[in-house]
Design a protein around this motif. Structure first.
Motif, PDB file in Angstrom:
ATOM      1  N   ASP A 178      47.130  49.490  15.148  1.00  0.00           N
ATOM      2  CA  ASP A 178      45.854  50.133  15.455  1.00  0.00           C
ATOM      3  C   ASP A 178      44.691  49.182  15.161  1.00  0.00           C
ATOM      4  OD1 ASP A 178      44.168  52.172  16.346  1.00  0.00           O
ATOM      5  OD2 ASP A 178      43.954  52.994  14.323  1.00  0.00           O
ATOM      6  N   PHE A 179      44.737  48.034  15.796  1.00  0.00           N
ATOM      7  CA  PHE A 179      43.822  46.927  15.500  1.00  0.00           C
ATOM      8  C   PHE A 179      42.496  47.090  16.233  1.00  0.00           C
ATOM      9  CE2 PHE A 179      42.197  42.603  15.874  1.00  0.00           C
ATOM     10  CZ  PHE A 179      42.301  42.184  14.564  1.00  0.00           C
ATOM     11  N   ASP A 180      41.393  46.949  15.513  1.00  0.00           N
ATOM     12  CA  ASP A 180      40.049  47.044  16.077  1.00  0.00           C
ATOM     13  C   ASP A 180      39.663  45.721  16.741  1.00  0.00           C
ATOM     14  OD1 ASP A 180      37.381  47.493  16.677  1.00  0.00           O
ATOM     15  OD2 ASP A 180      36.785  47.953  14.625  1.00  0.00           O
ATOM     16  N   LEU A 181      39.408  45.768  18.043  1.00  0.00           N
ATOM     17  CA  LEU A 181      39.060  44.559  18.802  1.00  0.00           C
ATOM     18  C   LEU A 181      37.555  44.420  19.045  1.00  0.00           C
ATOM     19  CD1 LEU A 181      41.934  44.785  21.419  1.00  0.00           C
ATOM     20  CD2 LEU A 181      41.674  43.001  19.690  1.00  0.00           C
ATOM     21  N   THR A 182      36.761  45.279  18.436  1.00  0.00           N
ATOM     22  CA  THR A 182      35.317  45.264  18.669  1.00  0.00           C
ATOM     23  C   THR A 182      34.710  43.888  18.398  1.00  0.00           C
ATOM     24  OG1 THR A 182      35.223  47.593  18.065  1.00  0.00           O
ATOM     25  CG2 THR A 182      33.136  46.399  18.091  1.00  0.00           C
ATOM     26  N   ARG A 183      35.119  43.234  17.332  1.00  0.00           N
ATOM     27  CA  ARG A 183      34.572  41.908  16.992  1.00  0.00           C
ATOM     28  C   ARG A 183      35.237  40.788  17.780  1.00  0.00           C
ATOM     29  NH1 ARG A 183      34.630  40.978  10.766  1.00  0.00           N
ATOM     30  NH2 ARG A 183      36.191  39.685  11.697  1.00  0.00           N
TER      31      ARG A 183
ATOM     32  N   ASN B 218      33.687  48.852  21.902  1.00  0.00           N
ATOM     33  CA  ASN B 218      34.682  49.516  21.067  1.00  0.00           C
ATOM     34  C   ASN B 218      36.013  49.448  21.787  1.00  0.00           C
ATOM     35  OD1 ASN B 218      32.918  50.287  19.010  1.00  0.00           O
ATOM     36  ND2 ASN B 218      32.271  52.088  20.152  1.00  0.00           N
ATOM     37  N   ALA B 219      36.978  48.827  21.172  1.00  0.00           N
ATOM     38  CA  ALA B 219      38.307  48.681  21.762  1.00  0.00           C
ATOM     39  C   ALA B 219      39.326  48.558  20.639  1.00  0.00           C
ATOM     40  CB  ALA B 219      38.354  47.454  22.661  1.00  0.00           C
ATOM     41  N   ARG B 220      40.498  49.116  20.886  1.00  0.00           N
ATOM     42  CA  ARG B 220      41.584  49.045  19.911  1.00  0.00           C
ATOM     43  C   ARG B 220      42.855  48.658  20.628  1.00  0.00           C
ATOM     44  NH1 ARG B 220      39.379  50.732  15.438  1.00  0.00           N
ATOM     45  NH2 ARG B 220      41.232  50.669  14.150  1.00  0.00           N
ATOM     46  N   SER B 221      43.761  48.058  19.892  1.00  0.00           N
ATOM     47  CA  SER B 221      45.079  47.715  20.416  1.00  0.00           C
ATOM     48  C   SER B 221      46.117  48.343  19.494  1.00  0.00           C
ATOM     49  CB  SER B 221      45.260  46.193  20.445  1.00  0.00           C
ATOM     50  OG  SER B 221      46.489  45.843  21.025  1.00  0.00           O
ATOM     51  N   ALA B 222      47.176  48.907  20.083  1.00  0.00           N
ATOM     52  CA  ALA B 222      48.224  49.514  19.266  1.00  0.00           C
ATOM     53  C   ALA B 222      48.749  48.505  18.252  1.00  0.00           C
ATOM     54  CB  ALA B 222      49.354  50.038  20.153  1.00  0.00           C
ATOM     55  N   TYR B 223      48.904  47.263  18.704  1.00  0.00           N
ATOM     56  CA  TYR B 223      49.363  46.175  17.841  1.00  0.00           C
ATOM     57  C   TYR B 223      48.569  44.922  18.163  1.00  0.00           C
ATOM     58  CZ  TYR B 223      53.434  49.184  17.268  1.00  0.00           C
ATOM     59  OH  TYR B 223      54.249  50.259  17.010  1.00  0.00           O
ATOM     60  N   ALA B 224      48.414  44.062  17.185  1.00  0.00           N
ATOM     61  CA  ALA B 224      47.764  42.770  17.405  1.00  0.00           C
ATOM     62  C   ALA B 224      48.474  41.713  16.569  1.00  0.00           C
ATOM     63  CB  ALA B 224      46.294  42.824  17.034  1.00  0.00           C
ATOM     64  N   LEU B 225      48.428  40.511  17.077  1.00  0.00           N
ATOM     65  CA  LEU B 225      49.091  39.382  16.427  1.00  0.00           C
ATOM     66  C   LEU B 225      48.266  38.133  16.690  1.00  0.00           C
ATOM     67  CD1 LEU B 225      51.745  38.126  15.156  1.00  0.00           C
ATOM     68  CD2 LEU B 225      52.491  37.812  17.512  1.00  0.00           C
ATOM     69  N   THR B 226      48.019  37.336  15.670  1.00  0.00           N
ATOM     70  CA  THR B 226      47.333  36.058  15.860  1.00  0.00           C
ATOM     71  C   THR B 226      48.384  34.993  16.124  1.00  0.00           C
ATOM     72  OG1 THR B 226      45.525  36.712  14.404  1.00  0.00           O
ATOM     73  CG2 THR B 226      45.808  34.355  14.801  1.00  0.00           C
ATOM     74  N   VAL B 227      48.233  34.297  17.253  1.00  0.00           N
ATOM     75  CA  VAL B 227      49.169  33.246  17.650  1.00  0.00           C
ATOM     76  C   VAL B 227      48.520  31.900  17.372  1.00  0.00           C
ATOM     77  CG1 VAL B 227      50.440  32.229  19.583  1.00  0.00           C
ATOM     78  CG2 VAL B 227      50.193  34.711  19.429  1.00  0.00           C
ATOM     79  N   ARG B 228      49.114  31.126  16.481  1.00  0.00           N
ATOM     80  CA  ARG B 228      48.577  29.817  16.121  1.00  0.00           C
ATOM     81  C   ARG B 228      49.315  28.674  16.811  1.00  0.00           C
ATOM     82  NH1 ARG B 228      46.213  32.771  12.916  1.00  0.00           N
ATOM     83  NH2 ARG B 228      45.547  32.891  10.824  1.00  0.00           N
ATOM     84  N   ASP B 229      50.460  28.975  17.394  1.00  0.00           N
ATOM     85  CA  ASP B 229      51.261  27.958  18.071  1.00  0.00           C
ATOM     86  C   ASP B 229      51.888  28.590  19.308  1.00  0.00           C
ATOM     87  OD1 ASP B 229      53.221  26.137  18.902  1.00  0.00           O
ATOM     88  OD2 ASP B 229      53.818  25.629  16.862  1.00  0.00           O
ATOM     89  N   GLU B 230      51.683  27.975  20.451  1.00  0.00           N
ATOM     90  CA  GLU B 230      52.206  28.554  21.693  1.00  0.00           C
ATOM     91  C   GLU B 230      53.734  28.676  21.697  1.00  0.00           C
ATOM     92  OE1 GLU B 230      51.089  24.237  22.615  1.00  0.00           O
ATOM     93  OE2 GLU B 230      50.006  25.913  21.767  1.00  0.00           O
TER      94      GLU B 230
END
Length: 107
Positions: free
Chosen positions: A12-17, A24-36
Motif C-alpha cells: 500500500d505504497f504512497d506514490l504522491t511524492r 494522490n496515487a498508491r500502489s498495492a506493492y512497491a519495490l526500489t530497483v537499484r540494479d537492472e
C-alpha cells in the motif's frame, strides 16, 4: 509467491511524492530497483502472483492513476557518460542513460 521478495516490497505504497504533479496515487506493492539485473526475478515473481509490474523512473511527466493493483518498480538505477566538446557544450555519450538518472543537474 511474493514471499520471495517480501522483505523488499512495501505494501500500500504512497506514490504522491514520486510524481512531478504530486497526484494522490498508491500502489498495492512497491519495490526500489537499484540494479537492472533484479528485473527478471521481479517479473517472474509478479507473473506467478498474477500481478502486473509498472516501471517508474523519476516520476517526471507521468500521470499516475489513483490506485495501481500491481507492483510499482521504482527505478533507482543511475548512470550516463557525459563530456564537453570544444565549445563547452555537454555531450551525452553513446551508453544508455539509466531509468533513474536525474536530468536537472546536466547542463
Amino acid at each position: 509467491m511474493l514471499d520471495a521478495m517480501h522483505q523488499y516490497l512495501s505494501r500500500d505504497f504512497d506514490l504522491t511524492r514520486h510524481n512531478t504533479f504530486g497526484l494522490n496515487a498508491r500502489s498495492a506493492y512497491a519495490l526500489t530497483v537499484r540494479d537492472e539485473a533484479e528485473l527478471p526475478s521481479l517479473f517472474t515473481i509478479a507473473e506467478r502472483a498474477g500481478l502486473s509490474v509498472r516501471l517508474l523512473g523519476g516520476g517526471s511527466n507521468v500521470i499516475l492513476s489513483e490506485n495501481y493493483a500491481g507492483i510499482t518498480a521504482m527505478m533507482a538505477t543511475r548512470g550516463l557518460a557525459q563530456s564537453e566538446d570544444d565549445t563547452g557544450a555537454t555531450l551525452i555519450e553513446g551508453t544508455p542513460v539509466k531509468a533513474g538518472t536525474v536530468w536537472s543537474p546536466i547542463r
